[in-house]
Scaffold this motif. Structure first.
Motif, PDB file in Angstrom:
ATOM      1  N   ARG B  10       0.842  -1.209   0.000  1.00 21.34           N
ATOM      2  CA  ARG B  10       0.000   0.000   0.000  1.00 21.34           C
ATOM      3  C   ARG B  10       0.872   1.252   0.000  1.00 21.34           C
ATOM      4  O   ARG B  10       0.614   2.207  -0.743  1.00 21.34           O
ATOM      5  CB  ARG B  10      -0.906  -0.015   1.244  1.00 21.34           C
ATOM      6  N   ARG B  11       1.919   1.246   0.814  1.00 21.99           N
ATOM      7  CA  ARG B  11       2.785   2.429   0.857  1.00 21.99           C
ATOM      8  C   ARG B  11       3.607   2.561  -0.431  1.00 21.99           C
ATOM      9  O   ARG B  11       3.841   3.663  -0.907  1.00 21.99           O
ATOM     10  CB  ARG B  11       3.699   2.372   2.094  1.00 21.99           C
ATOM     11  N   ALA B  14       1.287   4.097  -2.744  1.00 21.18           N
ATOM     12  CA  ALA B  14       1.096   5.531  -2.483  1.00 21.18           C
ATOM     13  C   ALA B  14       2.201   6.345  -3.150  1.00 21.18           C
ATOM     14  O   ALA B  14       1.943   7.372  -3.783  1.00 21.18           O
ATOM     15  CB  ALA B  14       1.087   5.788  -0.979  1.00 21.18           C
ATOM     16  N   MET B  15       3.439   5.882  -3.018  1.00 24.56           N
ATOM     17  CA  MET B  15       4.555   6.607  -3.616  1.00 24.56           C
ATOM     18  C   MET B  15       4.511   6.533  -5.150  1.00 24.56           C
ATOM     19  O   MET B  15       4.811   7.507  -5.839  1.00 24.56           O
ATOM     20  CB  MET B  15       5.900   6.056  -3.106  1.00 24.56           C
ATOM     21  N   LEU B  17       1.839   6.235  -6.873  1.00 24.38           N
ATOM     22  CA  LEU B  17       0.754   7.146  -7.249  1.00 24.38           C
ATOM     23  C   LEU B  17       1.264   8.583  -7.288  1.00 24.38           C
ATOM     24  O   LEU B  17       0.972   9.333  -8.233  1.00 24.38           O
ATOM     25  CB  LEU B  17      -0.380   7.024  -6.218  1.00 24.38           C
ATOM     26  N   ARG B  18       2.063   8.943  -6.292  1.00 24.56           N
ATOM     27  CA  ARG B  18       2.608  10.305  -6.229  1.00 24.56           C
ATOM     28  C   ARG B  18       3.442  10.610  -7.480  1.00 24.56           C
ATOM     29  O   ARG B  18       3.317  11.651  -8.083  1.00 24.56           O
ATOM     30  CB  ARG B  18       3.439  10.435  -4.952  1.00 24.56           C
ATOM     31  N   TYR B  21       1.290  10.899 -10.609  1.00 17.51           N
ATOM     32  CA  TYR B  21       0.644  12.216 -10.678  1.00 17.51           C
ATOM     33  C   TYR B  21       1.612  13.222 -11.318  1.00 17.51           C
ATOM     34  O   TYR B  21       1.228  14.025 -12.161  1.00 17.51           O
ATOM     35  CB  TYR B  21       0.303  12.728  -9.278  1.00 17.51           C
ATOM     36  N   LEU B  22       2.866  13.161 -10.874  1.00 15.33           N
ATOM     37  CA  LEU B  22       3.866  14.094 -11.405  1.00 15.33           C
ATOM     38  C   LEU B  22       4.078  13.878 -12.899  1.00 15.33           C
ATOM     39  O   LEU B  22       4.169  14.829 -13.671  1.00 15.33           O
ATOM     40  CB  LEU B  22       5.200  13.891 -10.686  1.00 15.33           C
ATOM     41  N   SER B  25       1.303  15.171 -14.913  1.00 15.81           N
ATOM     42  CA  SER B  25       1.044  16.610 -14.814  1.00 15.81           C
ATOM     43  C   SER B  25       1.792  17.403 -15.877  1.00 15.81           C
ATOM     44  O   SER B  25       1.582  18.594 -16.022  1.00 15.81           O
ATOM     45  CB  SER B  25       1.433  17.123 -13.424  1.00 15.81           C
ATOM     46  N   GLU B  94      13.021  14.554  -7.346  1.00 13.38           N
ATOM     47  CA  GLU B  94      11.749  15.279  -7.176  1.00 13.38           C
ATOM     48  C   GLU B  94      11.482  15.547  -5.700  1.00 13.38           C
ATOM     49  O   GLU B  94      10.980  16.604  -5.334  1.00 13.38           O
ATOM     50  CB  GLU B  94      10.587  14.456  -7.752  1.00 13.38           C
ATOM     51  N   ALA B  98      11.379  19.259  -4.026  1.00 13.13           N
ATOM     52  CA  ALA B  98      10.119  19.657  -3.376  1.00 13.13           C
ATOM     53  C   ALA B  98      10.272  19.846  -1.868  1.00 13.13           C
ATOM     54  O   ALA B  98       9.301  20.193  -1.203  1.00 13.13           O
ATOM     55  CB  ALA B  98       9.046  18.609  -3.663  1.00 13.13           C
ATOM     56  N   ASN B 100      10.506  17.600   0.318  1.00 11.30           N
ATOM     57  CA  ASN B 100       9.515  16.680   0.862  1.00 11.30           C
ATOM     58  C   ASN B 100      10.144  15.545   1.678  1.00 11.30           C
ATOM     59  O   ASN B 100       9.433  14.728   2.247  1.00 11.30           O
ATOM     60  CB  ASN B 100       8.712  16.090  -0.317  1.00 11.30           C
ATOM     61  N   LEU B 104       8.478  12.492   4.249  1.00  8.51           N
ATOM     62  CA  LEU B 104       8.502  11.062   3.927  1.00  8.51           C
ATOM     63  C   LEU B 104       9.206  10.255   5.009  1.00  8.51           C
ATOM     64  O   LEU B 104       8.738   9.190   5.413  1.00  8.51           O
ATOM     65  CB  LEU B 104       9.196  10.825   2.587  1.00  8.51           C
ATOM     66  N   LEU B 109       6.601   5.256   5.972  1.00 10.83           N
ATOM     67  CA  LEU B 109       7.265   4.722   4.776  1.00 10.83           C
ATOM     68  C   LEU B 109       8.660   4.180   5.118  1.00 10.83           C
ATOM     69  O   LEU B 109       9.491   4.900   5.677  1.00 10.83           O
ATOM     70  CB  LEU B 109       7.396   5.836   3.731  1.00 10.83           C
TER      71      LEU B 109
END
Lengths: 249, 275
Positions: B10-11, B14-15, B17-18, B21-22, B25, B94, B98, B100, B104, B109
């Protein structure tokens, strides 16, 4: 049965970079549901202390227990129950607010991601910005998004590093209200590093004063005012920062 | 209290998916992923056509190898290696750009999950960037990389594992030393090009350089490619050696990444990532 285990206990925690001591051995414990302010000037060791509690900085010595477990040996049993917010840490600018929150919701294992985002957006007045890229928000809006991320997992321990820095007084006051709401709803323990004395007086039931990496005082705001013979925490802060007589006298 | 799993898909999801998205975009960025491999493929493909077609051109083994597509095949495999590593490293960059990283690393994670998500993105970027180019190579020059079948599978496995090892090592350096190490993302793999014998056999190298070349997994792929194209034989010994070296280098890269991550925690640099 109410638990007497503190949400956070640090014992003899210190950090040195070579010969430079950033944080001298410090010990304190935060009872569940308390709000504690970490006060000190620039370079006093606030961010280093919070960084160690977040697991981002390795302590030189000492121990950290979170929810009764040794955080330095098993950080992952606690990290899902904690969160943090700082204006100095960002979120990916090209992702929309909704996308950013969805990623963090999944990282923290939130059950109903869409409902959680909708609820947070409503309570933090973010609904109209959800589909806007995070990089195109104002400073105040970004802070609200960062707060939404910090609350996405309903944390039991929330670490805040100057959460209202660079916000106008109205937005800062609004953010403080949201934090108070969260604390009351979730019995959340909050550790708050701040330069804003009014913020600390309003939110905190206890204050840890740091100076040059040393924990020099630890008391409720009212006790500190009485001990230093002052009428507000800003004067107490200046007494400590400038080494004037206070607690020691 | 629900016990946190030590490894969670799942994690990883999630990453991934992140990063997806980038990726979605910015269509110019998606096109750019195809642009350089396409330019490379066209340049080397036309050179190959020229070398084969010119009057009194190549003879002997050179003619056989180049006629069979050793140049264009090599350039496509080289791009799998290069883009595989850059795709891995780009996802990591990235996070630094960011600011970020603290978000994280104080989330549940695990580093392994983070690394697996970057590997996944490296594969996704290769699919977007390389699949169209390999299909265009069939159309332009009649060279079908996919027709290599099992050999292509072995080449790909060796190259991508090596790409991830380099990516992992560079990620560790970025964590420890910040964006000052960013240039390594774009330049480190180019050291492999002359030593990995992408376009020529190992025998061309000076004797003292050859052991260095044979210590690099990609060398086994490019030697193997020439063997497949000229002798129509997949050298199992080369593939086995390439994979064995990969296993050693990946373990070393993981160890380095873990050590550099701990060193970053010691130095407090995880809180200071970003521009």
């Amino acid at each position: 049965m109410a638990s007497s285990t503190p949400a956070l206990r640090v014992t003899g925690l210190s950090k040195s970079y070579g010969a430079t001591v950033a944080v001298h051995p410090s010990s304190f414990a935060l009872p569940a549901g308390s709000v504690t302010g970490l006060l000190g000037g620039n370079g006093a060791g606030k961010t280093t202390t919070i960084g160690m509690i977040m697991g981002l900085i390795a302590p030189t010595a000492g121990s950290i227990e979170i929810f009764g477990r040794d955080f330095l040996k098993d950080r992952y049993s606690a990290l899902g129950r904690m969160n943090f917010e700082s204006p100095y840490v960002d979120m990916p600018h090209r992702l929309t607010v909704r996308q950013n929150l969805a990623v963090f919701a999944r990282l923290y294992g939130v059950a109903d991601v869409e409902a959680k985002i909708a609820g947070l957006a409503e309570s933090l007045a973010l609904t109209e910005f959800l589909d806007r890229p995070s990089g195109k928000l104002s400073a105040g809006q970004k802070t609200r998004v960062a707060l939404a991320k910090a609350l996405i997992n309903d944390p039991e321990l929330l670490l805040l590093d100057e959460p209202t820095a660079s916000l106008d007084p109205d937005t800062a006051d609004w953010v403080r209200s949201r934090l108070e709401d969260h604390r009351l709803r979730r019995n959340c323990t909050i550790l708050l590093a701040s330069h804003n004395m009014a913020e600390v007086e309003r939110l905190c039931d206890r204050v840890l004063m740091l100076k040059a990496g040393r924990l020099v005082d630890d008391a409720a705001p009212a006790e500190l005012l009485a001990r230093y013979g002052r009428t507000n925490l800003e004067e107490v802060f200046l007494d400590v920062a400038r080494g004037r007589a206070g607690a020691a006298s | 209290m629900m016990r946190e799993q030590s490894f969670s898909l799942r994690r990883v999801g999630a990453m991934t998916l992140r990063y997806s998205y980038l990726l979605r975009s910015s269509y110019p960025r998606m096109l750019e992923m195809m642009y350089w491999p396409l330019v490379q493929m066209l340049t080397w493909g036309f050179l190959q056509a020229y070398l084969i077609g010119r009057p009194g051109g190549l003879a002997g083994a050179d003619a056989t190898a180049i006629g069979a597509g050793s140049l264009i095949g090599a350039v496509l495999l080289w791009d799998i290696l290069l883009r595989g590593q850059q795709g891995f490293s780009f996802s990591f960059l990235e996070e630094l750009w960011a600011r970020n990283i603290p978000n994280l690393f104080m989330s549940p994670l695990r580093p392994t999950e983070f690394v697996v998500s970057m590997m996944t993105m490296s594969l996704m970027r290769l699919v977007v960037g390389m699949v169209p180019v390999t299909l265009l190579a069939i159309w332009f020059f009649g060279f079908n990389l996919w027709a290599l079948g099992l050999a292509f599978g072995a080449f790909f496995a060796i190259l991508i594992l090596f790409a991830w090892s380099v990516g992992l090592f560079v990620a560790g350096l970025l964590l420890r030393y910040g964006l000052g190490a960013e240039n390594l993302v774009w330049s480190l793999m180019f050291v492999i090009q002359p030593l990995g014998c992408v376009y020529y056999p190992v025998a061309v190298l000076p004797a003292w350089v050859q052991p260095i070349s044979w210590a690099l997994p990609p060398t086994y792929v490019f030697e193997g490619l020439r063997s497949v194209l000229i002798d129509h034989a997949l050298r199992a010994d080369l593939m086995a050696m390439g994979l064995a070296l990969d296993a050693v280098l990946f373990a070393l890269a993981w160890w380095s990444f873990s050590r550099l991550l701990e060193s970053a925690r010691e130095a407090g640099s995880l809180l200071q990532t970003g521009e």
